[in-house]
Scaffold this motif. Sequence first.
Motif, PDB file in Angstrom:
ATOM      1  N   UNK A 192       7.633  -2.790 -12.804  1.00  0.00           N
ATOM      2  CA  UNK A 192       7.295  -1.369 -12.610  1.00  0.00           C
ATOM      3  C   UNK A 192       5.785  -1.263 -12.532  1.00  0.00           C
ATOM      4  N   UNK A 193       5.299  -0.082 -12.137  1.00  0.00           N
ATOM      5  CA  UNK A 193       3.850   0.063 -12.082  1.00  0.00           C
ATOM      6  C   UNK A 193       3.255  -0.112 -13.482  1.00  0.00           C
ATOM      7  N   UNK A 194       3.958   0.394 -14.486  1.00  0.00           N
ATOM      8  CA  UNK A 194       3.446   0.246 -15.854  1.00  0.00           C
ATOM      9  C   UNK A 194       3.356  -1.230 -16.259  1.00  0.00           C
ATOM     10  N   UNK A 195       4.431  -1.999 -15.936  1.00  0.00           N
ATOM     11  CA  UNK A 195       4.408  -3.432 -16.274  1.00  0.00           C
ATOM     12  C   UNK A 195       3.276  -4.140 -15.547  1.00  0.00           C
ATOM     13  N   UNK A 196       3.058  -3.779 -14.266  1.00  0.00           N
ATOM     14  CA  UNK A 196       1.982  -4.406 -13.491  1.00  0.00           C
ATOM     15  C   UNK A 196       0.633  -4.101 -14.141  1.00  0.00           C
ATOM     16  N   UNK A 197       0.449  -2.848 -14.597  1.00  0.00           N
ATOM     17  CA  UNK A 197      -0.815  -2.486 -15.262  1.00  0.00           C
ATOM     18  C   UNK A 197      -0.994  -3.279 -16.559  1.00  0.00           C
ATOM     19  N   UNK A 198       0.113  -3.485 -17.287  1.00  0.00           N
ATOM     20  CA  UNK A 198       0.021  -4.242 -18.540  1.00  0.00           C
ATOM     21  C   UNK A 198      -0.330  -5.711 -18.265  1.00  0.00           C
ATOM     22  N   UNK A 199       0.284  -6.279 -17.216  1.00  0.00           N
ATOM     23  CA  UNK A 199      -0.040  -7.671 -16.853  1.00  0.00           C
ATOM     24  C   UNK A 199      -1.518  -7.775 -16.475  1.00  0.00           C
ATOM     25  N   UNK A 200      -1.986  -6.799 -15.701  1.00  0.00           N
ATOM     26  CA  UNK A 200      -3.392  -6.810 -15.293  1.00  0.00           C
ATOM     27  C   UNK A 200      -4.314  -6.677 -16.510  1.00  0.00           C
ATOM     28  N   UNK A 201      -3.899  -5.849 -17.496  1.00  0.00           N
ATOM     29  CA  UNK A 201      -4.770  -5.670 -18.664  1.00  0.00           C
ATOM     30  C   UNK A 201      -4.845  -6.951 -19.501  1.00  0.00           C
ATOM     31  N   UNK A 202      -3.754  -7.723 -19.538  1.00  0.00           N
ATOM     32  CA  UNK A 202      -3.782  -9.011 -20.250  1.00  0.00           C
ATOM     33  C   UNK A 202      -4.740  -9.981 -19.541  1.00  0.00           C
ATOM     34  N   UNK A 203      -4.663 -10.008 -18.214  1.00  0.00           N
ATOM     35  CA  UNK A 203      -5.528 -10.905 -17.429  1.00  0.00           C
ATOM     36  C   UNK A 203      -7.007 -10.516 -17.595  1.00  0.00           C
ATOM     37  N   UNK A 204      -7.307  -9.229 -17.441  1.00  0.00           N
ATOM     38  CA  UNK A 204      -8.721  -8.829 -17.533  1.00  0.00           C
ATOM     39  C   UNK A 204      -9.250  -9.004 -18.967  1.00  0.00           C
ATOM     40  N   UNK A 205      -8.378  -8.782 -19.965  1.00  0.00           N
ATOM     41  CA  UNK A 205      -8.818  -8.997 -21.354  1.00  0.00           C
ATOM     42  C   UNK A 205      -9.159 -10.471 -21.568  1.00  0.00           C
ATOM     43  N   UNK A 259       0.865  -1.182   0.000  1.00  0.00           N
ATOM     44  CA  UNK A 259       0.000   0.000   0.000  1.00  0.00           C
ATOM     45  C   UNK A 259       0.904   1.234   0.000  1.00  0.00           C
ATOM     46  N   UNK A 260       0.524   2.353  -0.664  1.00  0.00           N
ATOM     47  CA  UNK A 260      -0.794   2.630  -1.242  1.00  0.00           C
ATOM     48  C   UNK A 260      -1.053   2.036  -2.629  1.00  0.00           C
ATOM     49  N   UNK A 261      -0.174   1.160  -3.114  1.00  0.00           N
ATOM     50  CA  UNK A 261      -0.463   0.527  -4.406  1.00  0.00           C
ATOM     51  C   UNK A 261      -1.753  -0.291  -4.284  1.00  0.00           C
ATOM     52  N   UNK A 262      -2.429  -0.483  -5.403  1.00  0.00           N
ATOM     53  CA  UNK A 262      -3.663  -1.280  -5.377  1.00  0.00           C
ATOM     54  C   UNK A 262      -3.332  -2.756  -5.277  1.00  0.00           C
ATOM     55  N   UNK A 263      -4.073  -3.503  -4.444  1.00  0.00           N
ATOM     56  CA  UNK A 263      -3.841  -4.960  -4.348  1.00  0.00           C
ATOM     57  C   UNK A 263      -3.934  -5.660  -5.698  1.00  0.00           C
ATOM     58  N   UNK A 264      -4.746  -5.115  -6.630  1.00  0.00           N
ATOM     59  CA  UNK A 264      -4.889  -5.772  -7.939  1.00  0.00           C
ATOM     60  C   UNK A 264      -3.596  -5.712  -8.749  1.00  0.00           C
ATOM     61  N   UNK A 265      -2.660  -4.813  -8.365  1.00  0.00           N
ATOM     62  CA  UNK A 265      -1.385  -4.722  -9.097  1.00  0.00           C
ATOM     63  C   UNK A 265      -0.259  -5.461  -8.360  1.00  0.00           C
ATOM     64  N   UNK A 266      -0.602  -6.164  -7.302  1.00  0.00           N
ATOM     65  CA  UNK A 266       0.406  -6.888  -6.517  1.00  0.00           C
ATOM     66  C   UNK A 266       0.995  -8.045  -7.337  1.00  0.00           C
ATOM     67  N   UNK A 267       2.334  -8.224  -7.288  1.00  0.00           N
ATOM     68  CA  UNK A 267       2.935  -9.294  -8.104  1.00  0.00           C
ATOM     69  C   UNK A 267       2.396 -10.692  -7.773  1.00  0.00           C
ATOM     70  N   UNK A 268       2.097 -10.949  -6.496  1.00  0.00           N
ATOM     71  CA  UNK A 268       1.572 -12.276  -6.134  1.00  0.00           C
ATOM     72  C   UNK A 268       0.169 -12.470  -6.715  1.00  0.00           C
ATOM     73  N   UNK A 269      -0.667 -11.421  -6.649  1.00  0.00           N
ATOM     74  CA  UNK A 269      -2.020 -11.505  -7.223  1.00  0.00           C
ATOM     75  C   UNK A 269      -1.940 -11.746  -8.730  1.00  0.00           C
ATOM     76  N   UNK A 270      -1.044 -11.027  -9.418  1.00  0.00           N
ATOM     77  CA  UNK A 270      -0.918 -11.164 -10.870  1.00  0.00           C
ATOM     78  C   UNK A 270      -0.380 -12.549 -11.235  1.00  0.00           C
ATOM     79  N   UNK A 271       0.676 -12.981 -10.505  1.00  0.00           N
ATOM     80  CA  UNK A 271       1.295 -14.280 -10.816  1.00  0.00           C
ATOM     81  C   UNK A 271       0.293 -15.413 -10.589  1.00  0.00           C
ATOM     82  N   UNK A 272      -0.474 -15.328  -9.507  1.00  0.00           N
ATOM     83  CA  UNK A 272      -1.447 -16.387  -9.204  1.00  0.00           C
ATOM     84  C   UNK A 272      -2.494 -16.488 -10.319  1.00  0.00           C
ATOM     85  N   UNK A 273      -3.004 -15.351 -10.762  1.00  0.00           N
ATOM     86  CA  UNK A 273      -4.029 -15.401 -11.817  1.00  0.00           C
ATOM     87  C   UNK A 273      -3.459 -15.915 -13.134  1.00  0.00           C
TER      88      UNK A 273
END
Length: 247
Positions: free
Chosen positions: A219-232, A133-147
Amino acid sequence: MAGRSYKTEAIVLRSFRLGEADRVLHLYTLDRGRVGAVAKGIRRTKSRFGARLEPLSHVQTILHQGRGELQTVTAVDLVRSHRAAREDPYRLGVGLVGLEAMLRLYSEQEANERAFSALARFLDLLDDSPTRAPARPSLDPLALAFQLKLLWLSGYLPHLGSCTECGSEGPVVGYSPRSGGAVCRTCAADALTLSPAGITAIDGLLRRPLAEAGAVPLSERSAREALSVITAWYEFHGGFRLRTLSA
Ligand SMILES: [Zn+2]
């Protein structure tokens, strides 16, 4: 009671109030995959289940399968409480992303030992995972890697090494949900844009053990890109969105 009882490990994904004293639980079990069950009297102060059936709890339980759709919890022992994860708001946020991903991706009553193990591992790691925190949990590396690993386990491995549309070596500059992988500049018309660092990060989160997710340069940008791939992927192939990802 007519019906059959069986013993299994289970992780509580979600819990709803039912009437005055009961709760309905969505469980992910080792033996049967996703199961709905009712815990009777759990909300009474003297309940024999105590606080052992909260979301994130990993338990050994005896379930009774009667005629109804919901099974009945007849006994519970804690394997891990995951209190450390539940009592920190950031970690809890990461945990709830993981639980919702399980709910949407593994909704069938069908055993999947690898999916169960991945979920148990994710929660074990979460107990000691740093709060970002204050980063969003949805951008956490463990959350992204798990999904990303859940997508992989459900038979989908994003192809990142070359263009999935034309087969060229690249460089690849985006991700196409339709073709399920990276695309080159020529084929990137309706693709999500990915930076070279983002592609490297997604590849690292996919391939390295879950325990090393925090060590992947992100980076925050990479985390956002990983999240966008998952949500897409969720939207294009599953037709759903995770509520916890838009929080
Ligand atoms: Zn191409």
